[in-house]
Design a protein around this motif. Structure first.
Motif: not given
Length: 921
Positions: A886-888, A865-869, A873-879
């Motif tokens: 979840t939250t970021f 799950i890539e968080i894009i601003r 890409v700010l961060d990548t979550l790997r569930p």
């Protein structure tokens, strides 16, 4: 050498003349005969420039078929310049190398047709030709076929289509058809006695919309049957009986929900049976009713199970039993079944269902006919397995699984039920079969298969012969054909010498989903009526109704030898992932709905043999992909008034309130520099087709200014009930113009971030210029929600996902306008918020952080799950699980304005993109 060939051919023809049965012209004077001359029967490239002349007869008409753009026919001089063979260029019309000349002439047994060509000369006596056994000439390099005759039923200004035919007690032919009046925007149902000199068309009904036309002679009285939207906009069934004062109409169904796909048959006892498909219970079921005397029975269910049942066909045997054939999606693909109906007084009993075909293949469009020998014949068309499943563009195997798009192949099948036993012919039908599994959908001129066999139908003529009629297209997978995407009607029957070579009905070119109507007297050839129209003529696309007869058959009829057939057990349906998910925000409740806002049919000339027809599109949406909504978006370059009328009519007929919502739409193709193509969606029916410069260019007319800012956007704003979305964005650096040069947030709230036919347009890559990417559009300050669409060809891999309050056109439009959307390549659930702001919305955030709440329901484990601003890409979550909640928190949000979105990846390659949320700080 040419002279030697001519002498040999003449000698052969003299022998044929001596051995052939005498022509009707011997007793009754000159006969009218149509022949087809085929050049390149050996499938070799050659120059066939030449001419024809006749002696002892009169040529009435000369026309051509399967000519490439460079080929020429001069009908006045009866000469041509023709090359056979398949061009290696991309813009060819046919995947087959033959070229054809049609000659209609009056002749006697002494008439000779002389053909002169660069490859040799030959002569033919037309009256000696045997229908279904073409004469082979020039060592098999050319052929001459005997065809039936035809004529235009009525010269009109309307588009005349959807024919029916019946013979009266005197054997005179009555042809009925549906006429679309462009000016009045309405259908009219006409009938005409074409054997009575001076007879004019007669109006059967003044209903605004008509479909499913049928015509029967019942006890000497003409009866018409059709479906119509009526005055209450509910599609129901109607009938009319011809009386001295005109036609007396009667409404036969009144239940809420579409009643359509009508089939009618009469028994020898005067009974009339009808079967149809109904959406009255939120899905497709098969219903029937019977009339004995003047009284119709109540509607009763023939087949009702949780799946959709489709397009019934009905026949009545010599014992008075009715038989209904249909196809069902209950096993996760289309299979064909047969059921008997028996009437006793006012009660009808439904027999046990018989499986006719239940493999993993596409098997649909059943047509049935009971014959005097006690057999009930069933024919249908078929395609490969996994119809409409995961297919993108090119290879048909994705992750080890084979799948075919909607019209990659079609073949005919014929089976019968005799004494309770399922049988099939021992001798194959005369058709060229495609591969069992097509390896590649390659749109090269030589790609295979080159033939499609669609919508087979059964009929018996006055001599008791069983005929199989069907449509053939020989265009293959070629690109953008100016001429080739046309289907012609052919017919074959079985004789003591086997199946006849299929006999073409002259001037029968038309669409894939057109039927031929048939009628038979007490003796003689089968009478036919059909509609023809050159779908891809540059200007005139008018449809006209023609009628004619198949040619006399000299070979003795024979029963079709059959053998028992044991079917394998049916396959098991693979249900689609069900995301029944509701979210709330404040006092509002939203549910996610899955659909496609960009689906083409064979109305568009880009891939007309691969996209399927309007019915295929809605079948696919309802069954193969289980969409909640669909927009058929054919190119305005190709959408004439009649095509747009049929598209809108189909959207209404297939609408199932609470289950499935078709949306009125088209693709406004645009040639303006960087203007791009935009799909346009309408909340209400009746919008005009907004012509772009692409339409004018195709007709060699002066192109107007068509940039969206000057033309499209103001028109949509004025309407107030329409939206648009850009796709396949482009950019011209020289002109400094691109798709994202234009945007109007009021009417263009979303864009295609992914397209199944092509790729993702999220970010620049080797094929997508930076200025054509969605991230560039967002950098420009455009507020665009994301959707995914199929476009042409691709199936089951593009979803426009919409959070709406209910499943109605109005609620879906409200949600799209508000950008409450996301894009996905599978049926993935996704809810992303920042505070109370949902996807696609704007929000004001105070404090030191921006927090994204993410809830996802995948169809496979979610790997990233890539968080894009603002495109980064700010961060990548790997569930690593299918379900994620979840939250970021962005610990260092930027001052001012930013946008955030989420990109989700699964371990099976599926992706989802949440629409941006715009944040102000």
């Amino acid at each position: 050498m040419r002279a030697v060939i001519a002498v040999v051919c003449l000698a052969i023809m003299i022998v044929v003349i001596l051995l052939a049965p005498s022509s009707k012209a011997t007793d009754d004077g000159p006969a009218t005969i149509t022949v087809k001359i085929v050049f390149g029967a050996d499938e070799q490239a050659a120059v066939w420039d030449g001419r024809l002349e006749v002696s002892g007869g009169e040529i009435l008409d000369v026309s051509a078929a399967m000519l490439e753009v460079a080929d020429q026919l001069n009908a006045d001089t009866r000469s041509w310049k023709i090359k056979t063979g398949v061009s290696q260029g991309k813009r060819v019309s046919f995947a087959e190398p033959q070229r054809e000349i049609f000659v209609k002439l009056q002749c006697t047994p002494e008439t000779l047709l002389r053909i002169t060509t660069e490859q040799g000369d030959f002569e033919v006596a037309p009256s000696t030709l045997t229908a279904g056994r073409p004469a082979s000439l020039l060592d098999g390099r050319a052929e001459v076929h005997r065809l039936g005759n035809e004529k235009i039923v009525a010269k009109t200004e309307t588009d005349d289509d959807f024919t029916a035919i019946a013979l009266d007690a005197n054997g005179q032919r009555h042809v009925a058809w549906i006429a679309f009046d462009t000016t009045a925007q309405t259908d009219r149902l006409w009938i005409q006695n074409i054997d009575k000199p001076g007879e004019k068309p007669e109006l059967i009904t003044d209903a605004v919309e008509v479909a499913d036309l049928q015509l029967l002679n019942i006890d000497g009285t003409l009866n018409a049957f059709w479906s119509s939207s009526g005055t209450d906009k509910n599609w129901d069934l109607y009938t009319a009986v011809r009386e001295e004062r005109g036609w007396r109409s009667q409404r036969l169904t009144t239940a809420t929900g579409t009643d359509f796909q009508l089939s009618v048959a009469a028994g020898t006892d005067g009974s009339v049976w009808m079967a149809w498909q109904s959406f009255r219970n939120g899905k497709g079921d098969i219903y029937a009713k019977v009339r004995n005397g003047e009284t119709w029975s109540n509607d009763f269910v023939v087949e009702d199970n949780p799946a959709n049942q489709w397009q019934p066909s009905i026949t009545v045997d010599t014992e008075g039993r009715a038989w209904v054939g249909f196809d069902s999606y209950e096993n996760g693909n289309y299979d064909v079944y047969l059921t008997s109906l028996t009437a006793s007084g006012d009660k009808v009993s439904v027999g046990e269902r018989i499986a006719i075909a239940q493999s993993a293949d596409f098997e649909a469009h059943a047509n049935v006919l009971a014959t005097r020998d006690g057999r009930v014949w069933v024919t249908y068309d078929a395609a490969g397995p996994n119809w409409g499943k995961d297919f993108r563009n090119g290879p048909t195997i994705e992750n080890g699984r084979y799948a075919e798009p909607l019209h990659a192949s079609r073949r005919m099948e014929l089976r019968c039920v005799h004494n309770g036993q399922l049988e099939q012919p021992t001798e194959p039908l005369p058709q060229i079969l495609p591969p069992e599994k097509i390896a590649l959908i390659d749109r090269d001129p030589t790609s295979k298969p080159s033939r499609y066999y669609d919508l087979p139908q059964l009929a018996t003529d006055g001599d008791g012969r069983l005929w199989l009629l069907f449509r053939i297209c020989r265009q293959g997978f070629c690109r953008h054909p100016p001429l080739g995407a046309q289907w012609n009607i052919y017919a074959t029957t079985y004789t003591e010498q086997g199946w006849l070579e299929p006999i073409q009905l002259p001037h029968s070119q038309g669409r894939q989903n057109q039927h031929v109507a048939t009628a038979a007297g007490t003796a003689g050839p089968l009478q036919c009526a059909w509609a023809e129209g050159n779908r891809f003529a540059s200007v005139n696309r008018k449809y006209a109704v023609r009628a004619g007869a198949l040619p006399p058959i000299t070979e003795a009829a024979a029963g079709i030898p059959c053998e028992p057939l044991q079917l394998d057990p049916p396959g098991t349906a693979e249900p689609a992932p069900q995301i029944d998910w509701t979210i709330t925000r404040g006092g509002d409740e939203f549910r996610v709905y899955f659909g496609d806002l960009h689906r083409h049919t064979n109305i568009s000339r880009c891939m007309p043999t691969l996209d399927g027809c309007l019915t295929d599109a809605h079948r696919y949406a309802l069954d193969a992909v289980e969409h909640d909504f669909l927009a058929v978006t054919d190119h305005t370059r190709d959408v004439d008034a009649f095509s747009w009328w049929r598209t809108q009519k189909a959207s209404d007929r297939f609408h199932i309130p609470g289950r499935y919502v078709p949306i009125y739409a088209y693709e406004r193709s645009n040639m303006t520099h960087g203007g791009g193509h935009r799909n346009v969606f309408f909340l209400t029916r009746g919008a005009q087709v907004s012509r772009s410069d692409h339409w004018y260019a195709g007709r060699k007319l002066k192109r107007p200014d068509n940039n969206p800012t000057d033309t499209l956007y103001p028109w949509l704003r004025e309407r107030g009930d329409a939206l648009t979305a850009a796709h396949t964005p482009e950019y011209d650096r020289k002109a400094n113009l691109g798709t994202w040069t234009y945007n109007d947030p009021q009417v263009e709230p979303v864009a295609e971030i992914f397209q199944g036919l092509r790729e993702s347009y999220e970010r620049p890559n080797s094929r997508v210029k930076e200025e054509a990417s969605l991230q560039y559009a967002l950098h420009q300050g455009y507020k665009l929600g994301f959707i995914a669409s199929s476009d042409h060809l691709s199936t089951h891999m593009s979803y426009a996902c919409v959070w709406a309050k209910e499943k109605t056109r109005e609620a879906l439009f409200d949600a799209i306008r508000a950008r409450r959307t996301y894009a996905a390549t599978d049926r993935i659930g996704l809810d992303v918020r920042i505070g109370e702001a949902l996807m696609g919305e704007e929000t004001q955030v105070a404090g030191e952080t921006v927090t994204l709440s993410i809830h996802a329901e995948g169809t496979a484990p979610i790997t990233d799950i890539e968080i894009i601003r603002d495109g980064q890409v700010l961060d990548t979550l790997r569930p690593g699980t299918p379900l994620v909640e979840t939250t970021f928190k962005d610990p260092a949000p930027l001052p001012g304005k930013s946008y955030y979105y989420v990109r989700l990846l699964q371990d099976n390659g599926a992706i989802a993109w949440a629409s941006p949320i715009w944040v102000s700080r």
